[in-house]
Design a protein around this motif. Structure first.
Motif, PDB file in Angstrom:
ATOM      1  N   GLY A 469      83.321 -19.266 -41.638  1.00  0.00           N
ATOM      2  CA  GLY A 469      84.362 -18.741 -42.518  1.00  0.00           C
ATOM      3  C   GLY A 469      84.611 -17.281 -42.211  1.00  0.00           C
ATOM      4  O   GLY A 469      83.684 -16.477 -42.219  1.00  0.00           O
ATOM      5  N   CYS A 470      85.876 -16.936 -41.868  1.00  0.00           N
ATOM      6  CA  CYS A 470      86.164 -15.541 -41.530  1.00  0.00           C
ATOM      7  C   CYS A 470      87.619 -15.231 -41.860  1.00  0.00           C
ATOM      8  O   CYS A 470      88.354 -16.077 -42.363  1.00  0.00           O
ATOM      9  CB  CYS A 470      85.865 -15.276 -40.056  1.00  0.00           C
ATOM     10  SG  CYS A 470      87.068 -16.014 -38.934  1.00  0.00           S
ATOM     11  N   GLU A 472      90.074 -14.720 -39.840  1.00  0.00           N
ATOM     12  CA  GLU A 472      90.981 -15.496 -38.983  1.00  0.00           C
ATOM     13  C   GLU A 472      91.252 -16.875 -39.595  1.00  0.00           C
ATOM     14  O   GLU A 472      92.371 -17.379 -39.539  1.00  0.00           O
ATOM     15  CB  GLU A 472      90.351 -15.644 -37.588  1.00  0.00           C
ATOM     16  CG  GLU A 472      91.221 -16.353 -36.564  1.00  0.00           C
ATOM     17  CD  GLU A 472      92.136 -15.412 -35.777  1.00  0.00           C
ATOM     18  OE1 GLU A 472      91.789 -14.211 -35.669  1.00  0.00           O
ATOM     19  OE2 GLU A 472      93.178 -15.875 -35.301  1.00  0.00           O
ATOM     20  N   CYS A 473      90.184 -17.472 -40.180  1.00  0.00           N
ATOM     21  CA  CYS A 473      90.328 -18.795 -40.804  1.00  0.00           C
ATOM     22  C   CYS A 473      91.434 -18.805 -41.856  1.00  0.00           C
ATOM     23  O   CYS A 473      92.080 -19.819 -42.094  1.00  0.00           O
ATOM     24  CB  CYS A 473      89.040 -19.202 -41.514  1.00  0.00           C
ATOM     25  SG  CYS A 473      87.666 -19.625 -40.455  1.00  0.00           S
ATOM     26  N   CYS A 580      88.758 -22.679 -35.947  1.00  0.00           N
ATOM     27  CA  CYS A 580      88.927 -21.218 -35.894  1.00  0.00           C
ATOM     28  C   CYS A 580      88.441 -20.669 -34.547  1.00  0.00           C
ATOM     29  O   CYS A 580      87.308 -20.917 -34.149  1.00  0.00           O
ATOM     30  CB  CYS A 580      88.161 -20.560 -37.038  1.00  0.00           C
ATOM     31  SG  CYS A 580      88.211 -18.755 -36.959  1.00  0.00           S
ATOM     32  N   CYS A 583      85.241 -17.875 -35.537  1.00  0.00           N
ATOM     33  CA  CYS A 583      83.927 -18.176 -36.109  1.00  0.00           C
ATOM     34  C   CYS A 583      83.416 -19.563 -35.744  1.00  0.00           C
ATOM     35  O   CYS A 583      82.270 -19.886 -36.046  1.00  0.00           O
ATOM     36  CB  CYS A 583      83.920 -17.958 -37.621  1.00  0.00           C
ATOM     37  SG  CYS A 583      84.877 -19.155 -38.560  1.00  0.00           S
TER      38      CYS A 583
HETATM   39 ZN    ZN Z   1      86.982 -18.240 -38.799  1.00  0.00          ZN
END
Ligand code: ZN
Length: 585
Positions: A469-470, A472-473, A580, A583
């Motif tokens: 989870g980041c 970008e996600c 993603c 990540c």
């Molecule tokens: Zn991500």
């Protein structure tokens, strides 16, 4: 010459004291009502009091019960006027007032003033009984700092470690006046407004740990106000410590000397009290068995971080942690101040911009540092308020810093980004994820016109690797070849919400200080949870504000905004994107 008439005590005070007089709780009572002269000689004008005797065992206490003007909102003041036979008592402060109860812990029933007086006398009686039946030495040792404050005629700042062994410390003088005693003058200097100590003259002083209660069950702190009294407790030290004291005293050879006593207390850590010898002739008064030099009690006001941080709810253990704050605007400024107050030891600030007048109403620094860079202004503000925080300034763009000094991320325990620029933040997110040596990161951003704000934690370590989870996600392309959109958004994407007052370079996103404060608070809470290793996963938390102002100007909120029913939403994995590129690899 006219004199202001004396304030009359409220009738309820007179009535309550009359009640006390008739009750028989005290003998030979005398009620003293204020007279015009009482303002000069007795308590404050308008204060009524009663004096009488309380007998406990073989002691007869002459007590004064004073009713402050604010009584029954304040407790009565109990003063020990005299004791027969003569007896020195702990728990007396200032003008022999008895500390029988702390008001902060009590809820007084203001409709029952007589009940308050009865209860106060009962507690005082209990305390006096305890003090005459033993344990006086323990109480004296326990309360010595409060006791010492009354006779003390000098007050010094103190940053002396209360060690179990004797050691040398330093008196610091400003223009020949002693202002502090500190083991490490440099560290002490950092806590001054000047942030230095090299302008202060220094002189050796000696710190001696003593355990009076173990040596003398009749310990009376007044002994320590004379050289022979202190020597008595030095003689009782273990031989190695005695020799060490003798050796260290050889380094204390001035005309004025200070001794810091580390008094062992029955509960809690050693208390620090000072004794000043203003006129030393010949040897140090503690090195000469016959010396009877004048000794003056010195109150020591602790100024060390280990004492102050926990008193403010800050964690002394956070002193070793280093946080990099990227973006020092409204949100970043609040985050920095909250973290400094939480006890973080080092805060690094990244921002190339300078303060403008337009920042006045939405930055923690207000108008204080206009024309300085935000990094330098915020640094001054943080160190002015919390001198123990070290601030490292980077007056540049984060993307430049990452090129110039790629190791900067790994040098911190946490990165917090509040840039207000998704493009740069996505780049930072990718850099964070590019190495397992990099710390966790928090991204914080605001929505326009008070409709909300968001905080995302990412790159948080788990048992193996990092939680998915980041940032970008969160971004996706709803239309192929179309623009990236933030799935957390509250304001409909694709619309420019910035305002432009003066043309190029002066556009801004409209939001208020409370909005940035709320977002900063959520980011800071995440930060502390991460630093205490209490945060798992990659939570995204959003706060939802009022859309009134936003919709009034014709804007539309997103379905996500409408779907959130409460003031907050915290989700753990809903935003994690399987594919993603940052990540998932
Ligand atoms: Zn991500």
């Amino acid at each position: 010459m006219s004199r202001a008439p004396a304030l009359q005590p409220p009738p309820i005070h007179v009535e309550t004291l009359g009640h006390l007089q008739r009750s028989g709780l005290l003998a030979e009572c005398q009620v003293v009502l204020p007279t015009p002269a009482a303002g000069r000689t007795g308590g404050p004008t308008g204060e009524a009091s009663l004096s009488g005797y309380m007998t406990l065992g073989s002691y007869k206490f002459h007590l004064r019960v004073g009713l402050p003007l604010a009584f029954p909102l304040r407790l009565p003041e109990l003063t020990v006027l005299s004791v027969e036979p003569q007896l020195e008592l702990p728990h007396l402060v200032g003008d022999h007032q008895l500390c029988f109860e702390s008001e902060t812990n009590l809820l007084l029933d203001r409709r029952d003033p007589w009940g308050i007086v009865q209860e106060s006398l009962a507690r005082a009686r209990e305390m006096l009984h305890r003090l005459i039946t033993g344990g006086r030495a323990e109480e004296f040792a326990q309360e010595i700092v409060a006791y010492w404050a009354t006779p003390a005629r000098i007050r010094l700042d103190c940053d002396v470690d209360a060690t179990e062994r004797p050691h040398l410390t330093q008196i610091l003088f400003s223009k020949q006046v002693p202002i502090a005693v500190a083991d490490d003058p440099f560290a002490y200097g950092q806590s001054r407004r000047e942030r230095r100590a090299d302008d202060l003259a220094r002189q050796n002083a000696i710190y001696i740990p003593i355990d009076p209660v173990a040596v003398d069950p009749e310990f009376d702190p007044r002994e320590l106000m004379k050289p022979e009294g202190i020597r008595k407790y030095i003689r009782a030290l273990p031989e190695a410590d005695r020799r060490e004291v003798a050796r260290l005293l050889g380094h204390c050879t001035q005309r004025q000397e200070l001794v810091v006593l580390g008094v062992k207390r029955p509960r809690g850590e050693r208390a620090r009290v000072g004794v000043w010898f203003p006129r030393v002739r010949g040897k140090h008064p503690l090195a000469d068995e016959l010396a009877q030099d004048l000794a003056i009690p010195v109150a020591l006001r602790r100024r060390d971080l280990a004492f102050l941080a926990p008193r403010g709810g800050a964690g002394a253990e956070l002193q070793k942690r280093q946080v990099l704050i990227v973006g020092c605007g409204a949100v970043g400024g609040h985050v920095a101040l909250i973290l400094a107050r939480a006890g973080i030891g080092q805060i690094s600030l990244v921002d190339p911009d300078s303060f403008e007048l337009e920042n006045t109403y939405r930055h923690v620094c207000g108008m204080a540092h206009v024309d300085l860079t935000k990094v330098q202004g915020l640094r001054q503000e943080l160190q002015r308020l919390i001198p123990y925080v070290k601030v490292v300034p980077y007056e540049e763009e984060i993307e430049n810093l990452l090129v110039r000094q790629p190791e900067v991320l790994a040098q911190h325990d946490l990165v917090i980004s509040a840039l207000g620029s998704p493009t740069v933040e996505m780049h930072l997110n990718e850099r964070i994820w590019s190495s397992t040596k990099h710390p966790p990161a928090i991204f914080a951003w605001l929505e326009p016109l008070g409709i909300g704000g968001h905080v995302l934690a990412t790159h948080v370590p788990k048992a193996e690797g990092f939680s998915r989870g980041c940032l970008e996600c969160l971004y996706h392309r709803p239309v192929e070849e179309g623009p990236l959109e933030n799935r957390a958004a509250f304001a409909t994407p694709g619309i420019n919400y910035t305002r432009d007052v003066l043309g190029c370079g002066s556009t801004y996103l409209p939001f208020a200080d409370l909005d940035s404060l709320r977002t900063a608070e959520m980011a800071a809470r995440f930060a502390l949870r991460i630093l205490h290793r209490q945060l798992e996963g990659a939570p995204l938390v959003s706060w939802k504000g009022d859309a009134l102002a936003f919709e009034k100007v014709g804007y539309r909120a997103t379905p996500r905004f409408d779907a959130i029913s409460g003031p907050f939403s915290e989700e753990q994995v809903a935003h994690v994107r399987e594919s993603c590129p940052v990540c998932a690899s």
